[in-house]
Design a protein around this motif. Structure first.
Motif, PDB file in Angstrom:
ATOM      1  N   ALA A  50       0.837  -1.209   0.000  1.00 46.31           N
ATOM      2  CA  ALA A  50       0.000   0.000   0.000  1.00 46.31           C
ATOM      3  C   ALA A  50       0.865   1.250   0.000  1.00 46.31           C
ATOM      4  O   ALA A  50       0.567   2.232  -0.711  1.00 46.31           O
ATOM      5  N   TYR A  51       1.969   1.251   0.783  1.00 46.97           N
ATOM      6  CA  TYR A  51       2.878   2.394   0.760  1.00 46.97           C
ATOM      7  C   TYR A  51       3.528   2.539  -0.620  1.00 46.97           C
ATOM      8  O   TYR A  51       3.677   3.654  -1.149  1.00 46.97           O
ATOM      9  N   ASP A  52       3.939   1.405  -1.201  1.00 42.14           N
ATOM     10  CA  ASP A  52       4.526   1.445  -2.542  1.00 42.14           C
ATOM     11  C   ASP A  52       3.516   1.976  -3.548  1.00 42.14           C
ATOM     12  O   ASP A  52       3.867   2.749  -4.467  1.00 42.14           O
ATOM     13  N   TYR A  53       2.266   1.557  -3.420  1.00 44.13           N
ATOM     14  CA  TYR A  53       1.228   2.030  -4.350  1.00 44.13           C
ATOM     15  C   TYR A  53       1.027   3.530  -4.186  1.00 44.13           C
ATOM     16  O   TYR A  53       0.877   4.271  -5.189  1.00 44.13           O
ATOM     17  N   ALA A  54       1.018   4.017  -2.952  1.00 46.87           N
ATOM     18  CA  ALA A  54       0.822   5.455  -2.733  1.00 46.87           C
ATOM     19  C   ALA A  54       1.999   6.257  -3.267  1.00 46.87           C
ATOM     20  O   ALA A  54       1.836   7.405  -3.720  1.00 46.87           O
ATOM     21  N   ALA A  55       3.205   5.675  -3.225  1.00 46.14           N
ATOM     22  CA  ALA A  55       4.396   6.367  -3.733  1.00 46.14           C
ATOM     23  C   ALA A  55       4.661   6.059  -5.190  1.00 46.14           C
ATOM     24  O   ALA A  55       5.720   6.422  -5.718  1.00 46.14           O
ATOM     25  N   ALA A  56       3.738   5.349  -5.811  1.00 47.37           N
ATOM     26  CA  ALA A  56       3.850   5.012  -7.243  1.00 47.37           C
ATOM     27  C   ALA A  56       5.060   4.146  -7.508  1.00 47.37           C
ATOM     28  O   ALA A  56       5.694   4.222  -8.562  1.00 47.37           O
ATOM     29  N   ARG A  57       5.416   3.286  -6.537  1.00 48.00           N
ATOM     30  CA  ARG A  57       6.507   2.343  -6.747  1.00 48.00           C
ATOM     31  C   ARG A  57       5.941   0.988  -7.153  1.00 48.00           C
ATOM     32  O   ARG A  57       4.797   0.644  -6.833  1.00 48.00           O
ATOM     33  N   THR A  58       6.780   0.213  -7.823  1.00 49.14           N
ATOM     34  CA  THR A  58       6.352  -1.103  -8.293  1.00 49.14           C
ATOM     35  C   THR A  58       6.304  -2.074  -7.103  1.00 49.14           C
ATOM     36  O   THR A  58       7.197  -2.076  -6.251  1.00 49.14           O
ATOM     37  N   SER A  59       5.256  -2.936  -7.069  1.00 51.33           N
ATOM     38  CA  SER A  59       5.103  -3.929  -5.992  1.00 51.33           C
ATOM     39  C   SER A  59       4.389  -5.150  -6.554  1.00 51.33           C
ATOM     40  O   SER A  59       3.760  -5.078  -7.623  1.00 51.33           O
ATOM     41  N   PRO A  60       4.478  -6.275  -5.865  1.00 48.48           N
ATOM     42  CA  PRO A  60       3.786  -7.489  -6.343  1.00 48.48           C
ATOM     43  C   PRO A  60       2.264  -7.431  -6.149  1.00 48.48           C
ATOM     44  O   PRO A  60       1.572  -8.360  -6.543  1.00 48.48           O
ATOM     45  N   ALA A  61       1.765  -6.401  -5.528  1.00 41.95           N
ATOM     46  CA  ALA A  61       0.313  -6.314  -5.288  1.00 41.95           C
ATOM     47  C   ALA A  61      -0.422  -6.085  -6.592  1.00 41.95           C
ATOM     48  O   ALA A  61       0.133  -5.578  -7.576  1.00 41.95           O
ATOM     49  N   ARG A  62      -1.690  -6.484  -6.582  1.00 41.85           N
ATOM     50  CA  ARG A  62      -2.541  -6.329  -7.753  1.00 41.85           C
ATOM     51  C   ARG A  62      -3.789  -5.524  -7.383  1.00 41.85           C
ATOM     52  O   ARG A  62      -4.254  -5.571  -6.243  1.00 41.85           O
ATOM     53  N   ILE A  63      -4.296  -4.814  -8.408  1.00 40.61           N
ATOM     54  CA  ILE A  63      -5.498  -3.994  -8.228  1.00 40.61           C
ATOM     55  C   ILE A  63      -6.672  -4.724  -8.866  1.00 40.61           C
ATOM     56  O   ILE A  63      -6.633  -5.102 -10.034  1.00 40.61           O
ATOM     57  N   ASN A  64      -7.714  -4.964  -8.049  1.00 40.22           N
ATOM     58  CA  ASN A  64      -8.954  -5.599  -8.523  1.00 40.22           C
ATOM     59  C   ASN A  64      -8.683  -6.858  -9.352  1.00 40.22           C
ATOM     60  O   ASN A  64      -9.057  -6.936 -10.528  1.00 40.22           O
ATOM     61  N   PRO A  65      -8.002  -7.864  -8.775  1.00 43.34           N
ATOM     62  CA  PRO A  65      -7.723  -9.084  -9.556  1.00 43.34           C
ATOM     63  C   PRO A  65      -9.030  -9.809  -9.875  1.00 43.34           C
ATOM     64  O   PRO A  65     -10.003  -9.735  -9.115  1.00 43.34           O
ATOM     65  N   PRO A  66      -9.071 -10.510 -11.008  1.00 44.11           N
ATOM     66  CA  PRO A  66     -10.335 -11.174 -11.393  1.00 44.11           C
ATOM     67  C   PRO A  66     -10.736 -12.333 -10.470  1.00 44.11           C
ATOM     68  O   PRO A  66     -11.910 -12.654 -10.347  1.00 44.11           O
ATOM     69  N   GLY A  67      -9.796 -12.983  -9.824  1.00 40.90           N
ATOM     70  CA  GLY A  67     -10.132 -14.139  -8.980  1.00 40.90           C
ATOM     71  C   GLY A  67     -10.360 -13.797  -7.519  1.00 40.90           C
ATOM     72  O   GLY A  67     -10.287 -14.701  -6.663  1.00 40.90           O
ATOM     73  N   LEU A  68     -10.622 -12.541  -7.222  1.00 42.86           N
ATOM     74  CA  LEU A  68     -10.794 -12.133  -5.827  1.00 42.86           C
ATOM     75  C   LEU A  68     -12.043 -12.798  -5.237  1.00 42.86           C
ATOM     76  O   LEU A  68     -13.137 -12.683  -5.807  1.00 42.86           O
ATOM     77  N   PRO A  69     -11.921 -13.521  -4.093  1.00 40.05           N
ATOM     78  CA  PRO A  69     -13.095 -14.154  -3.496  1.00 40.05           C
ATOM     79  C   PRO A  69     -14.140 -13.128  -3.087  1.00 40.05           C
ATOM     80  O   PRO A  69     -13.808 -12.014  -2.669  1.00 40.05           O
ATOM     81  N   GLU A  70     -15.378 -13.480  -3.238  1.00 33.75           N
ATOM     82  CA  GLU A  70     -16.492 -12.574  -2.936  1.00 33.75           C
ATOM     83  C   GLU A  70     -16.478 -12.098  -1.481  1.00 33.75           C
ATOM     84  O   GLU A  70     -16.698 -10.904  -1.206  1.00 33.75           O
ATOM     85  N   PRO A  71     -16.221 -12.970  -0.461  1.00 34.65           N
ATOM     86  CA  PRO A  71     -16.185 -12.464   0.924  1.00 34.65           C
ATOM     87  C   PRO A  71     -15.136 -11.395   1.143  1.00 34.65           C
ATOM     88  O   PRO A  71     -15.332 -10.467   1.927  1.00 34.65           O
ATOM     89  N   VAL A  72     -13.977 -11.504   0.433  1.00 36.18           N
ATOM     90  CA  VAL A  72     -12.921 -10.508   0.578  1.00 36.18           C
ATOM     91  C   VAL A  72     -13.376  -9.172   0.011  1.00 36.18           C
ATOM     92  O   VAL A  72     -13.204  -8.104   0.613  1.00 36.18           O
ATOM     93  N   GLY A  73     -13.995  -9.221  -1.162  1.00 32.18           N
ATOM     94  CA  GLY A  73     -14.474  -7.984  -1.778  1.00 32.18           C
ATOM     95  C   GLY A  73     -15.508  -7.286  -0.919  1.00 32.18           C
ATOM     96  O   GLY A  73     -15.464  -6.061  -0.748  1.00 32.18           O
ATOM     97  N   GLU A  74     -16.447  -8.042  -0.360  1.00 27.95           N
ATOM     98  CA  GLU A  74     -17.481  -7.430   0.476  1.00 27.95           C
ATOM     99  C   GLU A  74     -16.885  -6.808   1.736  1.00 27.95           C
ATOM    100  O   GLU A  74     -17.277  -5.710   2.155  1.00 27.95           O
ATOM    101  N   ALA A  75     -15.910  -7.502   2.370  1.00 30.77           N
ATOM    102  CA  ALA A  75     -15.308  -6.963   3.584  1.00 30.77           C
ATOM    103  C   ALA A  75     -14.503  -5.706   3.302  1.00 30.77           C
ATOM    104  O   ALA A  75     -14.536  -4.734   4.069  1.00 30.77           O
ATOM    105  N   VAL A  76     -13.754  -5.677   2.167  1.00 34.42           N
ATOM    106  CA  VAL A  76     -12.919  -4.522   1.844  1.00 34.42           C
ATOM    107  C   VAL A  76     -13.783  -3.306   1.517  1.00 34.42           C
ATOM    108  O   VAL A  76     -13.474  -2.177   1.910  1.00 34.42           O
ATOM    109  N   ARG A  77     -14.865  -3.529   0.797  1.00 34.58           N
ATOM    110  CA  ARG A  77     -15.752  -2.400   0.470  1.00 34.58           C
ATOM    111  C   ARG A  77     -16.361  -1.779   1.729  1.00 34.58           C
ATOM    112  O   ARG A  77     -16.796  -0.625   1.716  1.00 34.58           O
ATOM    113  N   GLY A  78     -16.396  -2.537   2.804  1.00 32.97           N
ATOM    114  CA  GLY A  78     -16.886  -1.992   4.070  1.00 32.97           C
ATOM    115  C   GLY A  78     -15.806  -1.262   4.846  1.00 32.97           C
ATOM    116  O   GLY A  78     -16.040  -0.874   6.004  1.00 32.97           O
TER     117      GLY A  78
END
Length: 400
Positions: A50-78
């Motif tokens: 998250a810090y790398d993303y805020a500083a526009a640095r490259t990281s292994p994290a992904r944004i909105n991956p297609p295989g994201l489990p539904e419970p994870v998406g619902e919890a994060v949106r909250g």
């Protein structure tokens, strides 16, 4: 199932239960610890991403991956930063947080190494539990067999004492309950032997003390003038002399000094000699046999059985000879239940008492003693058609 087997099975069941409980507990604790460690590590990676993303640095994290489990998406949106284990053939551990209204930053990795490690731990726990169960079961089997042998030894000694072997002893060792039981059996045998020895001495002393005066009475009776009173005295003295002889016979059998003198005799001939002086006794011989036995003792047995049937049953008394088997039956009411129980448990009691069924007199006692000397078998029952019946089975050769 004997005591040893029961103890072995109980110990094996307890060992299996403890092994299973320990295995489940270790599995549960290890699984939770592994998952907590993996979640903490992945959560730290997510914070760094998250810090790398805020500083526009490259990281292994992904944004909105297609295989994201539904419970994870619902919890994060909250508005919650979460870690989530996605089970399946290939388990995946997710960590996710919201970085904007429409974007979810996620970090994931395979959870298969932890799953394989947990499976390996389960196999190890199963093997160790099985080995421990086998070892403890063997120890329980050894303990159970040892306890069973000690209990069996005490039981067999008690049976030997009950069958007349008053010298049998257990000689227990230890201080547990089985040792106490064995010591109680030895104490019982000592007490029983002392009582029987005292009874034997009293029986023998009484018989020997009475023999001389009874012989003098028999001689004196012969000097009395004939008459009804004399006949009554003669019969009384004859009965008294027979009673003394019976008591002496019991004393000789108790002292184990009686001897067996064998001859070959026909069973029917011995039966007829035994009941020659008795009235209302019928002898039938469907099948005769020749046996090697002590005829004097066999005749004494049959005479006592027939006399007992005439005295306590009802005539006629039927004696049937079927080879080496002789059946003596009366036509009375049969053995009373209490007396019948005595005959089939402790055997005939030699002296009568005032209590009903407490004794059967010397006749059956002498008969049973003679039967034991000859190695024969004497059984009692109530005949289906009425009356009491005694069955004597003679061996081909006596065992005494």
């Amino acid at each position: 199932m004997n005591v040893g087997t029961k103890v072995a099975l109980a110990v094996a069941a307890a060992a299996m239960t403890v092994a299973a409980a320990v295995g489940v507990l270790v599995h549960h604790l290890t699984s939770e610890r592994q998952l907590d460690t993996a979640r903490s590590e992945l959560d730290r990676q997510l914070v760094t991403a998250a810090y790398d993303y805020a500083a526009a640095r490259t990281s292994p994290a992904r944004i909105n991956p297609p295989g994201l489990p539904e419970p994870v998406g619902e919890a994060v949106r909250g508005g919650v930063r979460v870690t989530y284990l996605q089970d399946g053939a290939r388990p995946v551990l997710w960590a996710a947080t919201r970085v904007s209204d429409r974007e979810v930053l996620t970090v994931s990795r395979s959870y298969a190494p932890e799953a394989r490690a947990l499976a390996s731990l389960d196999r190890t726990l199963g093997a160790v539990g099985a080995i421990a169960t086998v070892l403890v079961s063997l120890a329980g089997l050894f303990l159970g067999v040892r306890m069973g042998r000690r209990a069996t030894a005490a039981a067999r000694t008690a049976e030997r004492v009950a069958n007349g072997d008053l010298d049998a002893r257990v000689h227990p060792g230890g201080r547990d309950e089985i040792a106490r039981l064995s010591a109680a059996v030895d104490t019982m045998a000592d007490a029983l032997g002392a009582r029987l020895e005292a009874e034997r001495r009293v029986t023998a002393d009484i018989a020997h003390e009475l023999r001389t005066p009874v012989a003098g009475m028999s001689t004196a009776v012969g000097l009395l003038p004939p008459g009804p009173a004399t006949d009554l005295i003669v019969r009384s003295v004859r009965n008294l002399r027979g009673l003394v002889e019976d008591v002496l016979e019991v004393a000789r059998m108790d002292a184990q000094v009686a001897t067996v003198e064998t001859e070959e005799r026909q069973v029917s001939a011995m039966v007829r000699r035994a009941v020659a002086g008795l009235e209302r006794v019928e002898v039938r011989v469907p099948a005769d046999a020749t046996v090697t036995t002590d005829p004097r003792r066999v005749e004494r047995i049959l005479s006592n059985l027939a006399s007992n049937a005439l005295r306590h049953g009802a005539p006629p008394v039927e004696i049937e000879v079927d080879g080496p088997v002789v059946r003596v039956r009366d036509h009375g009411p049969g053995f009373p239940p209490d007396l019948f129980a005595v005959l089939h448990t402790s055997g005939p009691q030699r002296f009568r008492t005032s209590a009903p069924g407490a004794g059967t007199g010397l006749g059956l006692t002498i008969a049973v003693g003679q039967v034991r000397l000859l190695g024969a078998v004497l059984t009692f029952r109530n005949h289906p058609e009425g009356g009491a019946e005694a069955v004597l089975r003679l061996p081909d050769r006596p065992s005494g």
